[in-house]
Design a protein around this motif. Structure first.
Motif, PDB file in Angstrom:
ATOM      1  N   ALA A  20       0.828  -1.204   0.000  1.00 12.98           N
ATOM      2  CA  ALA A  20       0.000   0.000   0.000  1.00 12.98           C
ATOM      3  C   ALA A  20       0.864   1.256   0.000  1.00 12.98           C
ATOM      4  O   ALA A  20       0.528   2.260  -0.648  1.00 12.98           O
ATOM      5  N   PRO A  29      -2.706  -1.421  -5.006  1.00 12.14           N
ATOM      6  CA  PRO A  29      -3.877  -1.968  -4.315  1.00 12.14           C
ATOM      7  C   PRO A  29      -3.631  -3.409  -3.886  1.00 12.14           C
ATOM      8  O   PRO A  29      -3.095  -4.212  -4.647  1.00 12.14           O
ATOM      9  N   SER A  71      -5.125  -6.782  -3.221  1.00 14.12           N
ATOM     10  CA  SER A  71      -6.358  -7.527  -3.497  1.00 14.12           C
ATOM     11  C   SER A  71      -6.641  -8.574  -2.446  1.00 14.12           C
ATOM     12  O   SER A  71      -7.798  -8.924  -2.213  1.00 14.12           O
TER      13      SER A  71
END
Length: 278
Positions: A247, A252, A254
């Protein structure tokens, strides 16, 4: 389409790239079934295959062992400590190496100087092992626990899931002294191996990272090779620390494995790759 039901031969197989440290020769990585014959750089992964994922492991880290004579001196004085904490399989390997080094010099490089290895091993088996076994020996993860048991020690804490949870419990009760016995360095073949993978396999559906340091040493190459397609990749982390590192790099996350095991990671990636997952 892919469904939650078990994968069949008719369903599309999704390609997954795992970037982690690989076991040394003779060791069995729990994620690995068999090494590909080409230079042992790529590995087929059994657990993810059971989830309909075509997974490849590329080593991104190597290790250099440090301060082994000092480590042996501390292991020789169990009366000065309340227990042991092994933070990784490499820490256990450092114990094994400290039993084999001659104790005369720190040495350089990955393999310490070898002298009369009989003395250290004899002392360990005759007295030190039993003395340490009378004290708590903590580990993080099943892989580390299994190696600790091979040393003849009884481990606890493997079910804690990650280092943070175990540390919170231990630090609130026990004063600690730490010693660094290895350091992580980039695997020399990261760029070549990633180039080869991308040229032959294309863009993976998912990439899993196993440590912040592994991410640091490989992310630049992943970004360059993926280009604009990086937005299509589902990034997975083996634990919360690695997830935060992802991050922090603006990627992102998942999925984060519920525990640091092949089964948990495979289930998380499989769910993330479902059409409804975002």
């Amino acid at each position: 389409m892919m469904h939650d039901a078990p994968c069949t031969a008719r369903q599309a197989v999704m390609k997954v790239l795992l970037l982690k440290d690989a076991k040394e020769e003779g060791g069995q990585d729990p994620y690995v079934r068999a090494a590909w014959p080409t230079q042992n750089l790529f590995f087929r992964l059994q657990e993810l295959g059971l989830h309909g994922l075509e997974a490849t492991l590329i080593p991104v880290l190597s290790f250099e062992f440090l301060s082994l004579p000092t480590f042996w001196e501390k292991l020789s004085r169990p009366e000065g400590y309340g227990g042991l904490i092994f933070t990784s399989p490499r820490a256990v390997e450092a114990v094994e190496l400290s039993l084999e080094q001659d104790g005369k010099s720190e040495g350089e490089g990955r393999i310490p100087p070898v002298g009369d290895t009989g003395f250290q091993k004899s002392v360990w088996k005759k007295s030190l092992r039993e003395t340490w076994n009378a004290k708590p020996v903590y580990v993080v993860g099943n892989a580390t626990a299994s190696l600790v048991k091979k040393l003849g020690l009884e481990a606890e804490g493997e079910s804690s899931g990650n280092a943070e949870k175990l540390a919170e419990w231990i630090c609130s009760r026990i004063p600690m002294e730490s010693i660094i016995v290895y350091r992580k360095i980039p695997h020399p073949g990261i760029q070549v191996n990633l180039d080869s993978y991308y040229s032959k396999q294309g863009i993976p559906a998912s990439i899993a990272f196993f440590s912040p340091s592994g991410l640091t040493h490989s992310l630049k190459h992943v970004r360059e090779l993926s280009g604009s397609s990086i937005e299509q990749i589902k990034f997975a982390a083996i634990g919360p620390t690695t997830a935060r590192a992802l991050a922090a790099q603006g990627l992102p996350v998942s999925c984060t494995a519920e525990s640091p095991t092949p089964q948990a990671l495979a289930a998380g990636i499989r769910t993330a790759l479902q059409p409804h997952s975002s």
